[in-house]
Design a protein around this motif. Sequence first.
Motif, PDB file in Angstrom:
ATOM      1  N   HIS A 146      64.191  10.644  28.465  1.00  0.00           N
ATOM      2  CA  HIS A 146      65.631  10.769  28.216  1.00  0.00           C
ATOM      3  C   HIS A 146      66.050  12.207  27.874  1.00  0.00           C
ATOM      4  CE1 HIS A 146      69.598   9.757  26.667  1.00  0.00           C
ATOM      5  NE2 HIS A 146      69.282  10.343  25.537  1.00  0.00           N
ATOM      6  N   HIS A 147      65.138  13.016  27.389  1.00  0.00           N
ATOM      7  CA  HIS A 147      65.447  14.380  26.961  1.00  0.00           C
ATOM      8  C   HIS A 147      65.176  15.434  28.042  1.00  0.00           C
ATOM      9  CE1 HIS A 147      66.336  13.132  22.896  1.00  0.00           C
ATOM     10  NE2 HIS A 147      65.327  12.291  23.012  1.00  0.00           N
ATOM     11  N   SER A 148      65.016  14.995  29.267  1.00  0.00           N
ATOM     12  CA  SER A 148      64.780  15.878  30.407  1.00  0.00           C
ATOM     13  C   SER A 148      66.070  16.569  30.839  1.00  0.00           C
ATOM     14  CB  SER A 148      64.241  15.043  31.574  1.00  0.00           C
ATOM     15  OG  SER A 148      64.215  15.782  32.767  1.00  0.00           O
TER      16      SER A 148
ATOM     17  N   SER B  60      68.556   7.864  31.499  1.00  0.00           N
ATOM     18  CA  SER B  60      67.631   6.737  31.430  1.00  0.00           C
ATOM     19  C   SER B  60      67.015   6.652  30.037  1.00  0.00           C
ATOM     20  CB  SER B  60      66.510   6.914  32.461  1.00  0.00           C
ATOM     21  OG  SER B  60      65.683   7.993  32.096  1.00  0.00           O
ATOM     22  N   ASN B  61      66.365   5.527  29.777  1.00  0.00           N
ATOM     23  CA  ASN B  61      65.582   5.321  28.561  1.00  0.00           C
ATOM     24  C   ASN B  61      66.329   5.708  27.283  1.00  0.00           C
ATOM     25  OD1 ASN B  61      63.860   4.765  30.625  1.00  0.00           O
ATOM     26  ND2 ASN B  61      62.214   6.044  29.931  1.00  0.00           N
ATOM     27  N   TYR B  62      67.510   5.172  27.122  1.00  0.00           N
ATOM     28  CA  TYR B  62      68.329   5.436  25.932  1.00  0.00           C
ATOM     29  C   TYR B  62      67.750   4.779  24.685  1.00  0.00           C
ATOM     30  CZ  TYR B  62      72.016   6.897  29.138  1.00  0.00           C
ATOM     31  OH  TYR B  62      72.750   7.535  30.092  1.00  0.00           O
ATOM     32  N   SER B  63      67.079   3.661  24.848  1.00  0.00           N
ATOM     33  CA  SER B  63      66.587   2.879  23.709  1.00  0.00           C
ATOM     34  C   SER B  63      65.624   3.675  22.841  1.00  0.00           C
ATOM     35  CB  SER B  63      65.863   1.627  24.197  1.00  0.00           C
ATOM     36  OG  SER B  63      66.723   0.829  24.965  1.00  0.00           O
ATOM     37  N   SER B  64      65.690   3.409  21.540  1.00  0.00           N
ATOM     38  CA  SER B  64      64.755   4.066  20.629  1.00  0.00           C
ATOM     39  C   SER B  64      63.825   3.062  19.954  1.00  0.00           C
ATOM     40  CB  SER B  64      65.513   4.877  19.574  1.00  0.00           C
ATOM     41  OG  SER B  64      66.371   4.035  18.844  1.00  0.00           O
TER      42      SER B  64
ATOM     43  N   TYR C  78      64.592  -3.485  26.013  1.00  0.00           N
ATOM     44  CA  TYR C  78      65.323  -4.530  26.737  1.00  0.00           C
ATOM     45  C   TYR C  78      66.651  -4.046  27.292  1.00  0.00           C
ATOM     46  CZ  TYR C  78      62.007  -7.211  23.981  1.00  0.00           C
ATOM     47  OH  TYR C  78      60.872  -7.664  23.398  1.00  0.00           O
ATOM     48  N   TRP C  79      67.365  -3.233  26.539  1.00  0.00           N
ATOM     49  CA  TRP C  79      68.684  -2.781  26.985  1.00  0.00           C
ATOM     50  C   TRP C  79      68.569  -1.923  28.239  1.00  0.00           C
ATOM     51  CZ3 TRP C  79      71.935  -5.850  25.103  1.00  0.00           C
ATOM     52  CH2 TRP C  79      71.787  -6.347  23.815  1.00  0.00           C
ATOM     53  N   ASP C  80      67.609  -1.030  28.268  1.00  0.00           N
ATOM     54  CA  ASP C  80      67.416  -0.197  29.461  1.00  0.00           C
ATOM     55  C   ASP C  80      66.999  -1.040  30.659  1.00  0.00           C
ATOM     56  OD1 ASP C  80      67.985   2.503  28.586  1.00  0.00           O
ATOM     57  OD2 ASP C  80      66.237   2.314  27.304  1.00  0.00           O
TER      58      ASP C  80
ATOM     59  N   SER D   6      68.573   1.178  33.462  1.00  0.00           N
ATOM     60  CA  SER D   6      68.377   2.593  33.123  1.00  0.00           C
ATOM     61  C   SER D   6      66.946   2.880  32.667  1.00  0.00           C
ATOM     62  CB  SER D   6      69.370   3.022  32.034  1.00  0.00           C
ATOM     63  OG  SER D   6      69.214   2.239  30.873  1.00  0.00           O
ATOM     64  N   TYR D   7      66.047   1.950  32.921  1.00  0.00           N
ATOM     65  CA  TYR D   7      64.648   2.099  32.502  1.00  0.00           C
ATOM     66  C   TYR D   7      63.845   2.836  33.559  1.00  0.00           C
ATOM     67  CZ  TYR D   7      59.894   0.746  31.115  1.00  0.00           C
ATOM     68  OH  TYR D   7      58.579   0.765  30.744  1.00  0.00           O
ATOM     69  N   ILE D   8      63.146   3.893  33.156  1.00  0.00           N
ATOM     70  CA  ILE D   8      62.196   4.596  34.017  1.00  0.00           C
ATOM     71  C   ILE D   8      60.855   4.566  33.298  1.00  0.00           C
ATOM     72  CG2 ILE D   8      61.505   6.805  35.016  1.00  0.00           C
ATOM     73  CD1 ILE D   8      64.402   7.563  35.255  1.00  0.00           C
ATOM     74  N   ARG D   9      59.845   4.024  33.942  1.00  0.00           N
ATOM     75  CA  ARG D   9      58.539   3.907  33.285  1.00  0.00           C
ATOM     76  C   ARG D   9      57.837   5.252  33.179  1.00  0.00           C
ATOM     77  NH1 ARG D   9      53.671  -0.313  33.943  1.00  0.00           N
ATOM     78  NH2 ARG D   9      52.364   0.691  32.409  1.00  0.00           N
ATOM     79  N   LYS D  10      57.833   6.019  34.271  1.00  0.00           N
ATOM     80  CA  LYS D  10      57.214   7.352  34.232  1.00  0.00           C
ATOM     81  C   LYS D  10      57.804   8.202  35.340  1.00  0.00           C
ATOM     82  CE  LYS D  10      53.207   6.004  36.977  1.00  0.00           C
ATOM     83  NZ  LYS D  10      51.758   5.951  37.038  1.00  0.00           N
TER      84      LYS D  10
END
Length: 65
Positions: A23-25, A33-37, A41-43, A48-52
């Motif tokens: 998310h910090h890219s 992407s990957n807003y969740s901390s 589940y939300w991503d 908005s989920y990116i695994r890698k």
Amino acid sequence: MSKSKDQTFRYYIIVSPKMHRIHHSVTRTETDSNYSSVLPYWDILFGSYIRKVEEPIEFGINDRA
């Protein structure tokens, strides 16, 4: 449970620093992407989920002005 299945299972249960750092890219698609901390589940739910990512992450803020 095998190690790879255990790691995959954990990716869907709790957010790791490795997951959230994407998310910090400076790359826009990665930043959005990957807003969740805590819980991913939300991503996953909102797509908005990116695994890698394939390339090393460049961290920071682009000057978008």
